[in-house]
Design a protein around this motif. Structure first.
Motif, PDB file in Angstrom:
ATOM      1  N   PRO A 114       0.853  -1.141   0.412  1.00 25.57           N
ATOM      2  CA  PRO A 114      -0.688  -0.257  -0.443  1.00 25.57           C
ATOM      3  C   PRO A 114       0.437   1.245   0.339  1.00 25.57           C
ATOM      4  O   PRO A 114       1.392   1.773   0.383  1.00 25.57           O
ATOM      5  N   THR A 116       2.832   3.571   0.970  1.00 27.31           N
ATOM      6  CA  THR A 116       3.388   4.404   2.347  1.00 27.31           C
ATOM      7  C   THR A 116       4.254   5.857   2.446  1.00 27.31           C
ATOM      8  O   THR A 116       5.279   5.555   1.775  1.00 27.31           O
ATOM      9  N   TRP A 138      -6.148   6.308   6.161  1.00 30.37           N
ATOM     10  CA  TRP A 138      -4.649   5.835   6.369  1.00 30.37           C
ATOM     11  C   TRP A 138      -4.317   4.619   8.086  1.00 30.37           C
ATOM     12  O   TRP A 138      -5.404   5.102   9.075  1.00 30.37           O
ATOM     13  N   SER A 184       0.251   4.266   6.501  1.00 32.98           N
ATOM     14  CA  SER A 184      -0.327   3.479   5.172  1.00 32.98           C
ATOM     15  C   SER A 184      -1.467   3.541   4.905  1.00 32.98           C
ATOM     16  O   SER A 184      -2.119   3.873   5.899  1.00 32.98           O
ATOM     17  N   ILE A 187      -6.218  -0.152   3.463  1.00 28.26           N
ATOM     18  CA  ILE A 187      -7.161  -1.029   2.484  1.00 28.26           C
ATOM     19  C   ILE A 187      -8.625  -1.496   3.278  1.00 28.26           C
ATOM     20  O   ILE A 187      -8.965  -2.833   4.082  1.00 28.26           O
ATOM     21  N   ASP A 320      -7.619  -8.095  -1.150  1.00 24.56           N
ATOM     22  CA  ASP A 320      -8.989  -7.467  -0.861  1.00 24.56           C
ATOM     23  C   ASP A 320     -10.163  -8.450  -1.515  1.00 24.56           C
ATOM     24  O   ASP A 320     -10.723  -9.161  -1.892  1.00 24.56           O
ATOM     25  N   TRP A 326      -1.502  -7.866  -0.943  1.00 23.74           N
ATOM     26  CA  TRP A 326      -0.724  -7.654  -0.603  1.00 23.74           C
ATOM     27  C   TRP A 326      -0.136  -7.567   0.862  1.00 23.74           C
ATOM     28  O   TRP A 326      -0.903  -7.715   1.575  1.00 23.74           O
TER      29      TRP A 326
END
Length: 426
Positions: A114, A116, A138, A184, A187, A320, A326
Protein backbone atom coordinates in the motif's frame (compact mmCIF):
# COMPACT_ATOMS: atom_id res chain seq x y z
CA UNK A 1 13.86 -16.20 15.16
CA UNK A 2 17.38 -17.35 16.00
CA UNK A 3 18.90 -20.76 16.48
CA UNK A 4 22.31 -21.61 17.77
CA UNK A 5 23.40 -25.21 17.55
CA UNK A 6 26.50 -26.30 19.40
CA UNK A 7 27.91 -29.54 20.75
CA UNK A 8 27.67 -29.63 24.53
CA UNK A 9 29.23 -32.25 26.79
CA UNK A 10 27.26 -32.17 30.04
CA UNK A 11 29.30 -33.06 33.11
CA UNK A 12 26.46 -33.20 35.61
CA UNK A 13 22.74 -32.51 35.65
CA UNK A 14 23.43 -29.50 37.87
CA UNK A 15 25.88 -28.05 35.36
CA UNK A 16 23.35 -28.65 32.59
CA UNK A 17 20.66 -26.82 34.53
CA UNK A 18 22.96 -23.85 35.25
CA UNK A 19 23.96 -23.54 31.57
CA UNK A 20 20.38 -23.69 30.31
CA UNK A 21 19.29 -21.04 32.81
CA UNK A 22 22.17 -18.88 31.66
CA UNK A 23 21.14 -19.31 28.02
CA UNK A 24 17.55 -18.36 28.82
CA UNK A 25 18.70 -15.20 30.58
CA UNK A 26 20.57 -14.25 27.43
CA UNK A 27 17.40 -14.56 25.34
CA UNK A 28 17.92 -18.08 24.00
CA UNK A 29 15.05 -20.55 24.14
CA UNK A 30 15.77 -24.28 24.05
CA UNK A 31 13.62 -25.99 21.43
CA UNK A 32 15.24 -29.39 20.92
CA UNK A 33 17.74 -31.69 22.54
CA UNK A 34 19.36 -35.06 22.02
CA UNK A 35 22.38 -36.76 23.64
CA UNK A 36 25.00 -34.43 22.21
CA UNK A 37 23.14 -31.46 20.73
CA UNK A 38 21.06 -28.60 21.97
CA UNK A 39 19.25 -26.16 19.70
CA UNK A 40 18.28 -22.66 20.76
CA UNK A 41 16.12 -19.95 19.19
CA UNK A 42 17.89 -16.65 19.70
CA UNK A 43 15.94 -13.42 20.12
CA UNK A 44 16.52 -10.44 17.82
CA UNK A 45 18.07 -8.59 20.76
CA UNK A 46 20.59 -11.39 21.34
CA UNK A 47 21.59 -11.48 17.68
CA UNK A 48 22.74 -7.87 17.93
CA UNK A 49 25.24 -8.92 20.58
CA UNK A 50 26.45 -11.94 18.61
CA UNK A 51 27.27 -9.84 15.53
CA UNK A 52 28.19 -6.66 17.39
CA UNK A 53 31.55 -5.11 16.44
CA UNK A 54 32.15 -4.23 20.09
CA UNK A 55 31.49 -7.76 21.38
CA UNK A 56 33.77 -9.37 18.84
CA UNK A 57 32.00 -12.73 19.15
CA UNK A 58 32.93 -15.25 16.46
CA UNK A 59 30.87 -18.30 15.55
CA UNK A 60 32.60 -21.57 14.82
CA UNK A 61 31.78 -23.67 11.75
CA UNK A 62 29.47 -25.93 13.77
CA UNK A 63 27.31 -23.07 15.03
CA UNK A 64 24.36 -21.58 13.16
CA UNK A 65 21.95 -18.83 14.12
CA UNK A 66 18.36 -18.31 13.03
CA UNK A 67 18.63 -14.62 12.02
CA UNK A 68 20.67 -12.70 9.50
CA UNK A 69 22.67 -9.90 11.20
CA UNK A 70 20.66 -7.09 9.54
CA UNK A 71 17.33 -8.90 9.19
CA UNK A 72 15.64 -5.58 10.00
CA UNK A 73 16.17 -4.47 6.37
CA UNK A 74 13.10 -6.62 5.68
CA UNK A 75 11.38 -6.80 9.04
CA UNK A 76 11.32 -3.13 10.04
CA UNK A 77 8.28 -1.63 8.37
CA UNK A 78 10.02 1.53 7.18
CA UNK A 79 13.11 -0.27 5.85
CA UNK A 80 11.03 -2.89 4.04
CA UNK A 81 9.15 -0.16 2.13
CA UNK A 82 12.38 1.76 1.47
CA UNK A 83 14.08 -1.34 0.02
CA UNK A 84 11.09 -2.25 -2.15
CA UNK A 85 10.95 1.32 -3.53
CA UNK A 86 14.68 1.19 -4.29
CA UNK A 87 14.27 -2.21 -5.98
CA UNK A 88 11.52 -0.84 -8.22
CA UNK A 89 13.65 2.15 -9.25
CA UNK A 90 16.65 -0.07 -10.03
CA UNK A 91 14.53 -2.33 -12.23
CA UNK A 92 13.10 0.76 -13.93
CA UNK A 93 16.62 2.07 -14.65
CA UNK A 94 17.56 -1.28 -16.15
CA UNK A 95 14.50 -1.14 -18.39
CA UNK A 96 13.16 -4.35 -16.87
CA UNK A 97 9.67 -5.42 -18.03
CA UNK A 98 8.90 -5.99 -14.33
CA UNK A 99 8.96 -2.22 -13.75
CA UNK A 100 6.30 -1.53 -16.38
CA UNK A 101 3.71 1.09 -15.41
CA UNK A 102 0.13 1.71 -16.51
CA UNK A 103 -1.26 4.94 -17.97
CA UNK A 104 -1.71 6.35 -14.44
CA UNK A 105 1.94 5.77 -13.53
CA UNK A 106 1.26 2.79 -11.28
CA UNK A 107 3.46 -0.28 -11.35
CA UNK A 108 1.62 -3.11 -13.06
CA UNK A 109 3.54 -6.00 -11.50
CA UNK A 110 5.28 -4.45 -8.47
CA UNK A 111 2.30 -2.71 -6.90
CA UNK A 112 1.95 -4.99 -3.89
CA UNK A 113 2.61 -2.64 -0.95
CA UNK A 114 0.00 0.00 0.00
CA UNK A 115 1.06 3.63 -0.56
CA UNK A 116 3.32 4.31 2.44
CA UNK A 117 5.22 7.25 3.92
CA UNK A 118 7.69 7.54 6.79
CA UNK A 119 6.85 9.99 9.56
CA UNK A 120 8.14 12.48 10.42
CA UNK A 121 10.49 12.54 7.38
CA UNK A 122 7.81 12.30 4.65
CA UNK A 123 5.09 14.33 6.37
CA UNK A 124 4.75 16.93 3.60
CA UNK A 125 4.62 14.24 0.91
CA UNK A 126 1.93 12.45 2.91
CA UNK A 127 -0.16 15.64 3.21
CA UNK A 128 0.09 16.15 -0.55
CA UNK A 129 -1.15 12.58 -1.16
CA UNK A 130 -3.85 12.86 1.51
CA UNK A 131 -5.31 15.99 -0.08
CA UNK A 132 -5.72 14.20 -3.42
CA UNK A 133 -8.27 11.95 -1.71
CA UNK A 134 -9.36 13.57 1.57
CA UNK A 135 -11.96 10.87 2.28
CA UNK A 136 -9.30 8.13 2.50
CA UNK A 137 -8.39 6.25 5.66
CA UNK A 138 -4.77 5.71 6.71
CA UNK A 139 -3.18 3.39 9.24
CA UNK A 140 -0.27 4.48 11.43
CA UNK A 141 2.21 1.94 12.81
CA UNK A 142 5.39 2.34 14.86
CA UNK A 143 8.33 1.05 12.81
CA UNK A 144 9.84 -1.24 15.39
CA UNK A 145 6.88 -2.76 17.27
CA UNK A 146 4.77 -5.89 16.82
CA UNK A 147 1.51 -7.51 18.02
CA UNK A 148 -0.54 -4.47 17.01
CA UNK A 149 1.07 -2.19 19.60
CA UNK A 150 0.85 1.53 18.90
CA UNK A 151 -1.32 1.16 15.79
CA UNK A 152 -4.19 3.56 15.07
CA UNK A 153 -6.30 4.68 12.10
CA UNK A 154 -6.88 8.24 10.93
CA UNK A 155 -9.06 9.94 8.33
CA UNK A 156 -8.29 13.59 9.20
CA UNK A 157 -4.99 15.46 9.26
CA UNK A 158 -5.93 16.93 12.62
CA UNK A 159 -5.75 13.42 14.12
CA UNK A 160 -1.97 13.37 13.89
CA UNK A 161 -1.44 16.90 15.11
CA UNK A 162 -0.47 15.49 18.47
CA UNK A 163 2.83 14.76 16.78
CA UNK A 164 3.17 18.59 16.64
CA UNK A 165 3.33 20.72 13.55
CA UNK A 166 5.03 24.07 13.10
CA UNK A 167 2.21 26.47 12.23
CA UNK A 168 4.52 28.96 10.49
CA UNK A 169 6.26 26.65 8.07
CA UNK A 170 3.62 23.90 7.90
CA UNK A 171 6.49 21.48 8.17
CA UNK A 172 6.19 18.43 10.34
CA UNK A 173 8.34 18.47 13.47
CA UNK A 174 8.69 15.34 15.56
CA UNK A 175 9.19 15.56 19.27
CA UNK A 176 12.42 13.95 20.34
CA UNK A 177 10.50 11.45 22.45
CA UNK A 178 8.42 10.26 19.48
CA UNK A 179 9.55 7.18 17.58
CA UNK A 180 9.42 6.80 13.81
CA UNK A 181 6.12 5.68 12.31
CA UNK A 182 4.96 4.53 8.91
CA UNK A 183 1.61 5.68 7.61
CA UNK A 184 -0.02 3.56 4.90
CA UNK A 185 -3.18 3.81 2.89
CA UNK A 186 -5.62 1.52 4.68
CA UNK A 187 -7.03 -1.37 2.64
CA UNK A 188 -10.67 -0.49 3.31
CA UNK A 189 -12.12 -3.10 0.95
CA UNK A 190 -10.72 -6.33 2.43
CA UNK A 191 -12.06 -9.70 1.35
CA UNK A 192 -14.56 -10.70 4.04
CA UNK A 193 -15.59 -14.19 5.11
CA UNK A 194 -18.64 -14.31 7.34
CA UNK A 195 -18.55 -10.52 7.28
CA UNK A 196 -15.19 -10.48 9.08
CA UNK A 197 -11.79 -9.20 8.04
CA UNK A 198 -8.81 -11.57 8.06
CA UNK A 199 -5.19 -11.74 6.99
CA UNK A 200 -2.79 -14.53 6.12
CA UNK A 201 0.22 -15.54 8.22
CA UNK A 202 2.63 -17.43 5.98
CA UNK A 203 6.02 -18.83 6.98
CA UNK A 204 8.97 -18.44 4.62
CA UNK A 205 12.39 -19.92 5.31
CA UNK A 206 15.48 -18.32 3.71
CA UNK A 207 18.62 -20.45 3.85
CA UNK A 208 20.79 -18.05 1.83
CA UNK A 209 20.32 -14.66 0.13
CA UNK A 210 23.19 -14.89 -2.35
CA UNK A 211 22.21 -17.00 -4.17
CA UNK A 212 18.62 -16.56 -2.98
CA UNK A 213 17.06 -19.83 -1.84
CA UNK A 214 13.74 -19.78 0.00
CA UNK A 215 11.02 -22.21 1.02
CA UNK A 216 7.29 -21.75 1.61
CA UNK A 217 5.65 -23.56 4.51
CA UNK A 218 2.42 -25.19 3.37
CA UNK A 219 0.68 -24.96 6.75
CA UNK A 220 0.05 -21.23 7.13
CA UNK A 221 -3.21 -19.88 8.51
CA UNK A 222 -5.76 -17.04 8.38
CA UNK A 223 -6.36 -14.82 11.42
CA UNK A 224 -9.88 -13.45 11.74
CA UNK A 225 -11.21 -10.44 13.57
CA UNK A 226 -13.86 -11.21 16.20
CA UNK A 227 -16.16 -8.34 15.18
CA UNK A 228 -17.78 -7.91 11.74
CA UNK A 229 -16.03 -5.43 9.49
CA UNK A 230 -17.43 -2.01 8.68
CA UNK A 231 -15.68 0.85 6.85
CA UNK A 232 -17.71 3.30 8.95
CA UNK A 233 -15.57 6.14 10.30
CA UNK A 234 -17.35 5.78 13.64
CA UNK A 235 -15.56 2.44 14.14
CA UNK A 236 -12.01 3.61 13.37
CA UNK A 237 -11.04 3.23 17.03
CA UNK A 238 -12.41 -0.32 17.32
CA UNK A 239 -9.32 -2.49 16.88
CA UNK A 240 -11.43 -5.67 17.11
CA UNK A 241 -12.83 -4.65 13.69
CA UNK A 242 -9.57 -3.68 12.00
CA UNK A 243 -6.57 -5.54 13.48
CA UNK A 244 -6.25 -9.31 13.11
CA UNK A 245 -3.37 -9.74 15.60
CA UNK A 246 -4.16 -12.53 18.06
CA UNK A 247 -2.50 -10.43 20.79
CA UNK A 248 -5.41 -7.99 20.35
CA UNK A 249 -8.29 -10.28 19.34
CA UNK A 250 -7.84 -12.64 22.31
CA UNK A 251 -9.08 -9.85 24.60
CA UNK A 252 -12.37 -9.53 22.68
CA UNK A 253 -15.66 -10.75 24.14
CA UNK A 254 -16.31 -12.94 21.09
CA UNK A 255 -12.87 -14.57 20.93
CA UNK A 256 -13.12 -18.36 20.61
CA UNK A 257 -10.38 -20.11 22.58
CA UNK A 258 -10.95 -23.43 20.82
CA UNK A 259 -10.24 -22.42 17.22
CA UNK A 260 -8.59 -19.09 18.10
CA UNK A 261 -10.26 -17.30 15.19
CA UNK A 262 -8.01 -19.17 12.76
CA UNK A 263 -8.45 -21.05 9.53
CA UNK A 264 -5.81 -23.12 7.77
CA UNK A 265 -4.62 -21.92 4.37
CA UNK A 266 -5.96 -25.14 2.87
CA UNK A 267 -9.45 -24.28 4.20
CA UNK A 268 -9.18 -20.81 2.67
CA UNK A 269 -8.16 -22.29 -0.66
CA UNK A 270 -11.10 -24.72 -0.52
CA UNK A 271 -13.49 -21.86 0.29
CA UNK A 272 -12.19 -19.70 -2.56
CA UNK A 273 -12.24 -22.56 -5.06
CA UNK A 274 -15.87 -23.26 -4.21
CA UNK A 275 -16.96 -19.57 -4.31
CA UNK A 276 -14.65 -18.01 -6.92
CA UNK A 277 -13.35 -20.96 -8.93
CA UNK A 278 -10.11 -22.90 -9.09
CA UNK A 279 -8.40 -20.82 -11.76
CA UNK A 280 -8.93 -17.54 -9.89
CA UNK A 281 -7.74 -19.15 -6.64
CA UNK A 282 -4.58 -20.51 -8.26
CA UNK A 283 -3.87 -17.06 -9.70
CA UNK A 284 -4.25 -15.48 -6.25
CA UNK A 285 -1.78 -17.87 -4.61
CA UNK A 286 0.62 -17.49 -7.52
CA UNK A 287 0.53 -13.71 -6.95
CA UNK A 288 1.17 -14.21 -3.22
CA UNK A 289 4.26 -16.30 -4.03
CA UNK A 290 5.33 -13.64 -6.52
CA UNK A 291 5.08 -10.92 -3.84
CA UNK A 292 7.16 -12.92 -1.36
CA UNK A 293 9.96 -13.64 -3.82
CA UNK A 294 10.09 -10.04 -5.06
CA UNK A 295 10.27 -8.72 -1.48
CA UNK A 296 13.21 -11.07 -0.79
CA UNK A 297 14.93 -10.05 -4.01
CA UNK A 298 14.48 -6.41 -2.96
CA UNK A 299 16.52 -6.88 0.23
CA UNK A 300 18.99 -9.51 -1.02
CA UNK A 301 21.63 -6.97 -2.19
CA UNK A 302 21.74 -5.22 1.21
CA UNK A 303 21.38 -8.29 3.42
CA UNK A 304 24.49 -9.44 5.27
CA UNK A 305 24.53 -13.00 3.94
CA UNK A 306 26.51 -14.55 6.80
CA UNK A 307 27.18 -18.25 6.17
CA UNK A 308 26.14 -19.12 9.75
CA UNK A 309 22.62 -17.75 9.26
CA UNK A 310 19.18 -18.75 8.11
CA UNK A 311 15.80 -17.23 8.93
CA UNK A 312 12.13 -18.12 9.12
CA UNK A 313 9.96 -15.06 8.45
CA UNK A 314 6.29 -14.56 9.24
CA UNK A 315 4.66 -12.85 6.25
CA UNK A 316 1.39 -10.96 6.77
CA UNK A 317 -0.73 -10.70 3.62
CA UNK A 318 -4.15 -9.09 3.21
CA UNK A 319 -6.43 -9.93 0.28
CA UNK A 320 -8.86 -7.28 -0.96
CA UNK A 321 -12.34 -7.92 -2.35
CA UNK A 322 -10.92 -7.98 -5.91
CA UNK A 323 -8.67 -10.87 -4.82
CA UNK A 324 -5.54 -8.73 -5.02
CA UNK A 325 -2.99 -9.63 -2.30
CA UNK A 326 -1.10 -6.90 -0.42
CA UNK A 327 2.08 -7.28 1.61
CA UNK A 328 1.49 -5.67 5.00
CA UNK A 329 4.64 -6.58 6.90
CA UNK A 330 7.26 -9.25 7.51
CA UNK A 331 8.00 -10.49 11.04
CA UNK A 332 11.50 -11.48 12.18
CA UNK A 333 10.19 -13.41 15.18
CA UNK A 334 6.80 -14.88 14.26
CA UNK A 335 5.07 -16.16 17.38
CA UNK A 336 5.92 -19.76 18.25
CA UNK A 337 3.56 -19.85 21.22
CA UNK A 338 0.33 -21.77 20.69
CA UNK A 339 -3.14 -20.44 21.41
CA UNK A 340 -4.97 -23.63 20.35
CA UNK A 341 -4.28 -27.36 20.03
CA UNK A 342 -3.97 -27.04 16.23
CA UNK A 343 -1.59 -24.14 16.74
CA UNK A 344 0.65 -26.29 18.90
CA UNK A 345 0.83 -29.05 16.28
CA UNK A 346 1.49 -26.56 13.46
CA UNK A 347 4.28 -24.74 15.30
CA UNK A 348 5.89 -27.93 16.56
CA UNK A 349 6.05 -29.17 12.96
CA UNK A 350 7.28 -25.77 11.79
CA UNK A 351 10.24 -25.86 14.21
CA UNK A 352 10.95 -29.50 13.41
CA UNK A 353 10.91 -28.98 9.62
CA UNK A 354 12.97 -25.80 9.91
CA UNK A 355 15.65 -27.59 11.93
CA UNK A 356 15.71 -30.47 9.45
CA UNK A 357 16.53 -28.03 6.62
CA UNK A 358 19.01 -25.98 8.66
CA UNK A 359 20.76 -29.10 10.02
CA UNK A 360 19.96 -31.98 7.59
CA UNK A 361 19.73 -35.48 9.04
CA UNK A 362 20.42 -34.17 12.53
CA UNK A 363 24.14 -34.22 11.76
CA UNK A 364 26.78 -31.91 13.16
CA UNK A 365 26.00 -28.46 11.75
CA UNK A 366 28.44 -27.17 9.16
CA UNK A 367 28.04 -23.61 7.96
CA UNK A 368 30.12 -24.43 4.84
CA UNK A 369 27.66 -26.88 3.32
CA UNK A 370 25.86 -25.79 0.14
CA UNK A 371 22.49 -25.33 1.90
CA UNK A 372 20.66 -27.41 -0.68
CA UNK A 373 18.93 -30.18 1.32
CA UNK A 374 17.42 -33.26 -0.34
CA UNK A 375 13.68 -33.24 -1.00
CA UNK A 376 12.96 -35.89 1.63
CA UNK A 377 13.94 -33.59 4.51
CA UNK A 378 11.72 -30.67 3.48
CA UNK A 379 8.67 -31.92 5.40
CA UNK A 380 5.89 -29.36 4.94
CA UNK A 381 8.21 -26.91 3.20
CA UNK A 382 8.40 -26.61 -0.57
CA UNK A 383 11.01 -24.76 -2.62
CA UNK A 384 9.64 -21.33 -3.46
CA UNK A 385 12.62 -19.93 -5.34
CA UNK A 386 16.11 -21.19 -6.11
CA UNK A 387 18.21 -18.54 -7.85
CA UNK A 388 20.92 -20.98 -8.95
CA UNK A 389 18.35 -23.26 -10.54
CA UNK A 390 16.58 -20.33 -12.22
CA UNK A 391 19.86 -19.10 -13.73
CA UNK A 392 20.89 -22.54 -14.90
CA UNK A 393 17.64 -22.83 -16.86
CA UNK A 394 19.00 -20.34 -19.36
CA UNK A 395 18.96 -16.58 -19.89
CA UNK A 396 15.47 -16.58 -21.39
CA UNK A 397 13.94 -18.22 -18.31
CA UNK A 398 13.52 -14.89 -16.54
CA UNK A 399 11.79 -13.30 -19.52
CA UNK A 400 9.50 -16.28 -20.02
CA UNK A 401 8.47 -16.14 -16.39
CA UNK A 402 7.54 -12.44 -16.31
CA UNK A 403 4.01 -12.00 -15.01
CA UNK A 404 1.56 -11.41 -17.83
CA UNK A 405 4.03 -12.67 -20.44
CA UNK A 406 3.63 -16.38 -20.17
CA UNK A 407 1.57 -17.30 -17.15
CA UNK A 408 -1.38 -14.97 -17.29
CA UNK A 409 -0.65 -13.62 -13.82
CA UNK A 410 -1.71 -10.17 -14.97
CA UNK A 411 -2.99 -11.28 -18.32
CA UNK A 412 -3.62 -14.45 -20.32
CA UNK A 413 -1.30 -14.34 -23.28
CA UNK A 414 -0.17 -17.92 -22.84
CA UNK A 415 -3.51 -19.56 -22.21
CA UNK A 416 -4.33 -20.15 -25.86
CA UNK A 417 -1.06 -21.84 -26.73
CA UNK A 418 -2.01 -25.16 -25.14
CA UNK A 419 1.50 -25.43 -23.70
CA UNK A 420 2.31 -25.77 -20.00
CA UNK A 421 3.40 -22.46 -18.51
CA UNK A 422 5.90 -21.54 -15.82
CA UNK A 423 4.86 -20.00 -12.58
CA UNK A 424 5.84 -16.35 -12.54
CA UNK A 425 8.01 -16.30 -9.47
CA UNK A 426 10.41 -19.15 -10.31
Amino acid sequence: FRIMAGKVKWVTDIEKSVLINNFEKRGWIQVAENEDWNFYWMSVQTIRNVFSVETGYRLSDDQIVNHFPNHYELTRKDLMVKNIKRYRKELEKEGSPLAEKDENGKYIYLDFVPVTFMLPADYNLFVEEFRKNPSSTWIMKPCGKAQGKGIFLINKLSQIKKWSRDSKTSSFVAQSSKEAYVISLYINNPLLIGGKKFDLRLYVLVSTYRPLRCYMYKLGFCRFCTVKYTPSTSELDNMFVHLTNVAIQKHGDDYNHIHGGKWTVSNLRLYLESTRGKEVTNKLFDEIHWIIVQSLKAVAPVMNNDKHCFECYGYDIIIDDKLKPWLIEVNASPSLTSSTANDRILKYNLINDTLNIAVPNGEIPDCKWNKSPPKEVLGNYEVLYDEEMAQSDGPDRELRSRPGQSTGLKGNRARDSGKPVLTTWK
